[in-house]
Scaffold this active site. Structure first.
Site, short mmCIF file in Angstrom:
data_model
loop_
_atom_site.label_atom_id
_atom_site.label_comp_id
_atom_site.label_asym_id
_atom_site.label_seq_id
_atom_site.Cartn_x
_atom_site.Cartn_y
_atom_site.Cartn_z
N ASP A 393 29.82 35.06 39.48
CA ASP A 393 30.58 35.63 38.40
C ASP A 393 30.75 34.54 37.32
OD1 ASP A 393 32.13 37.31 36.85
OD2 ASP A 393 33.45 37.94 38.47
N GLU A 568 40.17 43.66 34.17
CA GLU A 568 40.30 42.44 34.98
C GLU A 568 41.74 41.95 35.10
OE1 GLU A 568 37.24 39.46 34.85
OE2 GLU A 568 36.14 40.61 33.37
C1 BGC Z 1 33.74 39.95 35.63
C2 BGC Z 1 32.47 40.59 36.11
C3 BGC Z 1 31.57 40.86 34.93
C4 BGC Z 1 31.31 39.56 34.19
C5 BGC Z 1 30.39 39.71 32.99
C6 BGC Z 1 33.48 38.75 34.74
O1 BGC Z 1 34.64 38.28 34.16
O2 BGC Z 1 34.53 39.58 36.74
O3 BGC Z 1 32.76 41.77 36.80
O4 BGC Z 1 30.39 41.46 35.35
O5 BGC Z 1 32.55 39.06 33.73
O6 BGC Z 1 31.00 40.38 31.96
#
Ligand code: BGC
Length: 678
Positions: A393, A568
């Site tokens: 990630d 998030e």
């Molecule tokens: C998230 C992921 C995401 C990535 C790219 C991260 O902050 O946890 O789920 O795919 O960002 O945007």
């Protein structure tokens, strides 16, 4: 290419046990991959380039299997598990509720393929390439950079470009803006020494969701409420078409999370708190995104990335490393529970040929998962025989012990939006020292196998797909998904269905707001659905009757209460009492009018409604339905019956925020699987 599939019978019995019998298969494939790309320098616009390009072939072997949905698995209790870190009372882990859990039944028979890949042709091609690559070129395949300049893509042979967060292409978020930018990257990559194509990654998580004008489908909690894997597969396919039309070749989806706690800012990304349902729908999404016979068979497919491995959604409240409540927190469960809730949902998706997996930027019993050799190498690549590439990630390596520890644990690609050149340099310098040449070759082989199997070598964007973005056909699928995802929680006095051609007072923060309907990960990270095209709930109701300004003039009142948008850790919330006082006041006003009242909750998580229940006759959980509000009107007015069943338990009190099916004392307002009809 010829595929011949002889079915394997799968059936669900008992507590989510999958029986497989009579399975044999045979197929042959002619993988795409030999053609040399013909880069056109400076190709940055949507014009030019040929149609199709390269074709696609899976090349692997595939077999079908039908999953019987009629099972009546009972939830077996499994109390305990997650302990809350002082934010709220202790909850537990949900039982393996099977397909029916507390009343939810699967409406259809569904077939999941089993795919063996990569093909012999891709294996040979990749070996040949690896033999020719320098250490720097290998390291460049192991990093993702976020929208760098095209010239540096060529000079470094960068393997992956992605766009996360809030970035947009120059000019905006229209499909033509994305296509123009990505065409430039593809051309830049094709001009590298070995003409290795680029993966372009994006969070296309409920449709091609960063593009204005694309169809945004219900988020996963809504799709979980449909219990309809074929629908989820069809949505995956449409997502792939709309994304591939713009040159996107990789999506960071589906989420295979199993959400335990409604305070998490990513509950809506979780198909269900039931790991079996989450795993089935996740696999269906992969099949839709990539193709029935795996990567390259989807016409067009894009590469799926299941996330976040492992234990996603199961962190303990109070442990978030990002200042939230539990996002990127500490998953405090024993190995048996981790396997059941945090790992098992990946199994069917891996068998169906999922190309990539994103490792969780969280901890399991205090150990960082990004550098967990046990999870990545022993379990995922060993026991589960995952053949694809494992990515980190966002900038996760730094806190996980650094680049070497991360690669040595088994990670193949590091998501390093700005630091990718430094990270690639670190990897290149460590080869034969801190990182073995074999480990690097394995990582590069996995990345290149994904690219080869997906048919990316020599491929140019299919110009014929652009007209499909936001097409009537795609919107119709979205509309059906919305209607199937709505859950009728309560319907006193048979208030629903409403009679068409009546007068309706339509109020509330979610009534006329595409932004609220779409939620986070819509055009922009935290939500920007207001800037796209679609039908609001109010506009949809206005097609079936007259919307009046005063409730006194109405035959019935419809109040759409909604959460603000989020994504998030920024969506983590200490409380799930998140609906606004302004919305409650409107509901009160509706009740006081004496008219029949319908309350629709637009939210990314179950929210507290208990003390307000009497203020409406009918209550609907609409989750985050996306752009197609007509689907709401379809069930409100009885053109379709409600069939949705709750994908997540709906708490009565704040103390139940992490109480799930099977927990001791399980007594929510509405159980997992609840859903009325008429
Ligand atoms: C998230 C992921 C995401 C990535 C790219 C991260 O902050 O946890 O789920 O795919 O960002 O945007």
């Amino acid at each position: 290419m010829i595929f011949r599939s002889l079915g394997c019978a799968f059936s669900i019995a008992g507590a989510g046990v999958l029986f497989v019998s009579g399975c044999s298969d045979e197929s042959t494939g002619t993988p795409n991959g030999g053609a040399s790309p013909t880069p056109s320098a400076g190709m940055t616009g949507v014009a030019g380039g040929g149609a199709g390009g390269g074709g696609s072939a899976a090349g692997g072997t595939a077999s079908g299997g039908s999953v019987g949905m009629g099972g009546t698995a009972a939830g077996s209790g499994n109390p305990g598990g997650a302990t809350a870190g002082g934010v709220a009372p202790v909850g537990g882990t949900p039982a393996m509720g099977g397909m029916s859990g507390a009343g939810g039944t699967m409406p259809t028979e569904y077939t999941l393929p089993t795919v063996t890949w990569p093909s012999a042709e891709c294996t040979a091609k990749v070996s040949d390439l690896i033999g020719k690559m320098t250490n720097a070129e290998k390291a460049a395949q192991m990093v993702m950079g976020q929208n760098p300049s095209t010239s540096v893509v060529t000079s470094t042979s960068l393997g992956t470009v992605f766009c996360g967060g809030t970035l947009t292409p120059p000019g905006g978020s229209k499909a033509s803006d994305w296509a123009g930018m990505i065409d430039g990257y593809m051309a830049a990559a094709a001009a590298n020494r070995l003409q290795i194509p680029l993966l372009y990654g994006i969070d296309a998580v409920h449709g091609a969701s960063k593009t204005t004008g694309s169809v945004l489908f219900p988020h996963n909690a809504g799709l979980g409420s449909t219990r309809d894997p074929q629908l989820v597969e069809d949505i995956g396919h449409v997502t792939a078409v709309e994304a591939a039309a713009q040159g996107m070749s990789w999506t960071f989806a589906p989420s295979l999370s199993v959400s335990f706690d409604d305070r998490w800012g990513r509950v809506f990304e979780s198909f269900s708190e039931d790991p079996d349902l989450a795993g089935l729908l996740g696999a269906a999404a992969v099949v839709g995104l990539q193709g029935r016979q795996g990567l390259g068979s989807g016409g067009p497919g894009i590469v799926a990335c299941g996330k976040h491995f492992a234990g996603d959604g199961q962190a303990t409240a109070g442990t978030s490393s990002k200042g939230g409540v539990l996002d990127r927190g500490n998953v405090q469960i024993d190995e048996a529970k981790m396997r059941k809730y945090g790992i098992a949902p990946y199994e069917r998706a891996i068998k169906a040929g999922m190309g990539t997996i994103m490792v969780s930027d969280a901890r399991w019993n205090n150990a960082n998962m990004t550098s967990s050799q046990k999870l990545i190498t022993t379990i995922l690549k060993g026991e589960l025989a995952f053949k694809g590439a494992v990515a980190t990630d966002w900038q996760a390596a730094a806190e996980a012990g650094g680049v070497e520890a991360t690669v040595n644990a088994g990670v193949d690609v590091l998501m390093e939006p700005t630091e990718w050149q430094n990270v690639a340099g670190t990897i290149a310098n460590a080869i034969g020292k801190g990182i073995s040449a074999d480990r690097v070759n394995d990582a590069v082989r996995r990345v290149l196998s994904v690219k080869c199997q997906a048919g990316l070598f020599g491929k140019t964007r299919d110009m014929t797909l652009m007209s499909k973005i936001g097409s009537a056909e795609h919107r119709a699928l979205g509309r059906r998904a919305v209607a199937e995802s709505l859950v009728l929680l309560q319907n006193d006095k048979n208030t629903l269905p409403l009679k068409k051609n009546g007068k309706f007072w339509v109020a509330g923060s979610g009534a006329d707001s595409l932004e609220r309907q779409c939620g986070g990960w819509s055009v922009s990270w935290q939500g920007g659905g207001g800037g796209t095209t679609g039908t609001t709930i109010k506009a949809a109701i206005a097609k079936a009757g007259t919307v009046v300004a005063n409730v006194a003039d109405a035959d019935a009142a419809v109040v759409v209460l909604s959460e603000k948008t989020y994504a998030e850790f920024l969506g983590d919330s200490a409380t799930i009492d998140t609906l606004s006082q302004a919305d409650w006041d409107l509901l009160q006003q509706a009740r006081a009018s004496g008219k029949p009242v319908v309350a629709i909750v637009v939210s990314g998580r179950p929210v507290i409604i208990t003390s307000h229940l009497a203020q409406a006759d009918a209550w609907i959980a609409a989750w985050l339905p996306g752009t197609e509000g007509d689907g709401v009107a379809d069930v409100l007015f009885g053109d379709r019956k409600f069939t949705g069943k709750l994908s997540h338990s709906w708490p009565k009190t704040e103390a139940q925020t992490n109480s799930n099916l099977g927990d001791a004392g399980y007594d929510p307002l509405f159980k997992l699987g609840h859903g009325l009809s008429f």
